[in-house]
Design a protein around this motif. Sequence first.
Motif, PDB file in Angstrom:
ATOM      1  N   LYS A  81       0.690  -1.368   0.230  1.00  0.00           N
ATOM      2  CA  LYS A  81       0.019   0.148  -0.207  1.00  0.00           C
ATOM      3  C   LYS A  81       0.801   1.331   0.300  1.00  0.00           C
ATOM      4  CE  LYS A  81      -4.112  -2.069   2.567  1.00  0.00           C
ATOM      5  NZ  LYS A  81      -4.641  -2.379   3.578  1.00  0.00           N
ATOM      6  N   LEU A  82       1.888   1.335   0.561  1.00  0.00           N
ATOM      7  CA  LEU A  82       3.148   2.410   0.224  1.00  0.00           C
ATOM      8  C   LEU A  82       4.151   1.698  -0.476  1.00  0.00           C
ATOM      9  CD1 LEU A  82       3.561   3.578   3.954  1.00  0.00           C
ATOM     10  CD2 LEU A  82       2.454   4.471   2.116  1.00  0.00           C
ATOM     11  N   ASP A  83       4.805   3.124  -1.388  1.00  0.00           N
ATOM     12  CA  ASP A  83       6.352   2.666  -1.889  1.00  0.00           C
ATOM     13  C   ASP A  83       7.678   2.853  -1.250  1.00  0.00           C
ATOM     14  OD1 ASP A  83       4.514   1.512  -4.175  1.00  0.00           O
ATOM     15  OD2 ASP A  83       3.609   3.371  -4.373  1.00  0.00           O
ATOM     16  N   LEU A  84       7.571   4.325  -0.808  1.00  0.00           N
ATOM     17  CA  LEU A  84       8.256   4.669  -0.135  1.00  0.00           C
ATOM     18  C   LEU A  84       8.090   5.075   1.458  1.00  0.00           C
ATOM     19  CD1 LEU A  84       8.991   7.172  -3.058  1.00  0.00           C
ATOM     20  CD2 LEU A  84      10.181   4.861  -2.907  1.00  0.00           C
ATOM     21  N   ALA A  85       8.986   5.006   1.702  1.00  0.00           N
ATOM     22  CA  ALA A  85       8.318   5.697   3.763  1.00  0.00           C
ATOM     23  C   ALA A  85      10.077   6.203   4.848  1.00  0.00           C
ATOM     24  CB  ALA A  85       7.920   4.308   4.516  1.00  0.00           C
ATOM     25  N   GLY A 225      17.061   8.455  10.581  1.00  0.00           N
ATOM     26  CA  GLY A 225      15.805   7.942  10.086  1.00  0.00           C
ATOM     27  C   GLY A 225      16.822   7.819   9.077  1.00  0.00           C
ATOM     28  N   VAL A 226      15.532   7.052   7.541  1.00  0.00           N
ATOM     29  CA  VAL A 226      16.020   6.734   6.990  1.00  0.00           C
ATOM     30  C   VAL A 226      14.762   6.834   5.553  1.00  0.00           C
ATOM     31  CG1 VAL A 226      18.491   5.278   7.583  1.00  0.00           C
ATOM     32  CG2 VAL A 226      15.665   4.206   6.927  1.00  0.00           C
ATOM     33  N   LEU A 227      15.178   6.757   4.443  1.00  0.00           N
ATOM     34  CA  LEU A 227      14.112   6.438   2.920  1.00  0.00           C
ATOM     35  C   LEU A 227      14.292   4.643   3.010  1.00  0.00           C
ATOM     36  CD1 LEU A 227      11.992   7.560   1.348  1.00  0.00           C
ATOM     37  CD2 LEU A 227      13.856   7.765  -0.497  1.00  0.00           C
ATOM     38  N   VAL A 228      13.225   4.329   3.014  1.00  0.00           N
ATOM     39  CA  VAL A 228      12.893   3.042   2.485  1.00  0.00           C
ATOM     40  C   VAL A 228      12.353   2.969   1.153  1.00  0.00           C
ATOM     41  CG1 VAL A 228      13.501   1.065   4.618  1.00  0.00           C
ATOM     42  CG2 VAL A 228      11.387   2.235   4.322  1.00  0.00           C
ATOM     43  N   VAL A 229      12.731   1.623   0.451  1.00  0.00           N
ATOM     44  CA  VAL A 229      11.744   1.922  -0.925  1.00  0.00           C
ATOM     45  C   VAL A 229      11.179  -0.094  -1.240  1.00  0.00           C
ATOM     46  CG1 VAL A 229      13.476   1.626  -2.327  1.00  0.00           C
ATOM     47  CG2 VAL A 229      11.548   2.064  -3.187  1.00  0.00           C
ATOM     48  N   ARG A 230      10.154   0.114  -1.316  1.00  0.00           N
ATOM     49  CA  ARG A 230      10.242  -1.527  -2.128  1.00  0.00           C
ATOM     50  C   ARG A 230      10.621  -1.439  -2.933  1.00  0.00           C
ATOM     51  NH1 ARG A 230       6.175  -3.250  -4.607  1.00  0.00           N
ATOM     52  NH2 ARG A 230       5.153  -0.784  -4.744  1.00  0.00           N
ATOM     53  N   LYS A 231      11.416  -2.953  -2.966  1.00  0.00           N
ATOM     54  CA  LYS A 231      12.787  -3.068  -4.281  1.00  0.00           C
ATOM     55  C   LYS A 231      11.440  -2.838  -6.008  1.00  0.00           C
ATOM     56  CE  LYS A 231      16.238  -6.377  -4.707  1.00  0.00           C
ATOM     57  NZ  LYS A 231      17.130  -7.796  -4.142  1.00  0.00           N
TER      58      LYS A 231
END
Length: 327
Positions: A81-85, A225-231
Amino acid sequence: MKIQTITRTVLAALLVLTMSSCRQAAPKLSESVEIAAMKGPTAMGLAQYTTESLEDQGETPVSYKIMTMPDEVVTDLLQGKLDLACVPANLAATLYNKSEGKVQVAALNTLNVLYFATNNVELTDLSQLEGKTIYSTGKGATPDIILQTLLAKAGLTIGTDVTIEFRTEATEVAALLQAEEGAIALLQEPFLSSVTMKNDKIKAQLNVDELWKQYMGADSQIVTGVLVVRKDFAEANKAWFDQFLLDYKASAEWVNQNPAAASKMIETQGIIGAAVAEKAIPNSGITLISGEAMQKALAPYLEVLATNNAKLVGGKVPAADFYYIGK
C-alpha cells in the motif's frame, strides 16, 4: 491511526514564491506512487519537496501522508500500500527482515537528534555523570542502547556509578527536566527545543553525535531516520526514483538553509508547530545521504544495535542487498 494527507490546495498555497522553480522534471512513473513519513524529524527534510512538487506531477498520481504509528507503516509497506516511507533506521532493518529482502533502504534522512540536556547545571564531560540520575525514554530501544554504549565507553556502570530513570514518552522526560532544577536528561529533538523555549535555564550540554564519534571512531555515525523503498517499485521506476533522491537531497538542503520558511511548511503538514520546528531544524540532523556513503554509515550503526538487542533490527543485521546503491 492518525494520518494527515497533504492536499493539492494546501500545497499550492504554501510559500511557492520562496522556493526554486528550476527542479528537473521527474521521469514518468510506470505506476502511481504512495509516499509516507513518520511524524517528527524524519519527515522534516521532505517538506519542501512535498510542498513544491507533488501538486505538479502531470499525469503521474503521487500521494503523500504523515503517519504516527510504526506498525501501520510496516503493514502498509509489506502489503504494497506504500512504495516509499521515511522511518526510523532500525525499523528499516526490521522491514527488510520481515519482507525477506523486498524492502530496501535508499538513503539516510536524519542523523543525530539526541542531546544531554540539563536544568541550571553545567555538564561538559560524561565523567561528570558519576553519582547522577539521568532521565531518558525508550528502555530497551535505540536511545537506551546509545546511552548504555556511551556510558560503558566512558567507564560508568549503570546502577553503580549512574542511575537511569526511564519514562515511556519523551514529553514526560521533558516535563521532568523543566520541573526539576539540577535535572539531567537524554532528550531528542524537537522535544528539547520545545522545553528550552519554556525554560531558559535548560540547555543542551553535550551533543550525542560528538560523543559517539569520540568513543566509537571519527567515522562513526548515529542514524535516526532513513528512506525505504519497495524493491520491486525501485526496479520498475529506477529513473524516477533516482531523480526523486536528487530532489529529496535538494529539499533537505533547502530546509536546513531556510528554517523560518521551512517551519511554516512543517507546521502545515502537521509534523510539529512552526516555532518549535524553526528552533529544532539546526539540531535535527536533517540530511539526504545515499549510495555507498549511506551503507558505510548505516551498517556499523546497525551492528551496534543488533549486538545489544537483535530484536531492534528484526533479529539480525541485514545483508548487503538491503542497500539500494542506485548504480
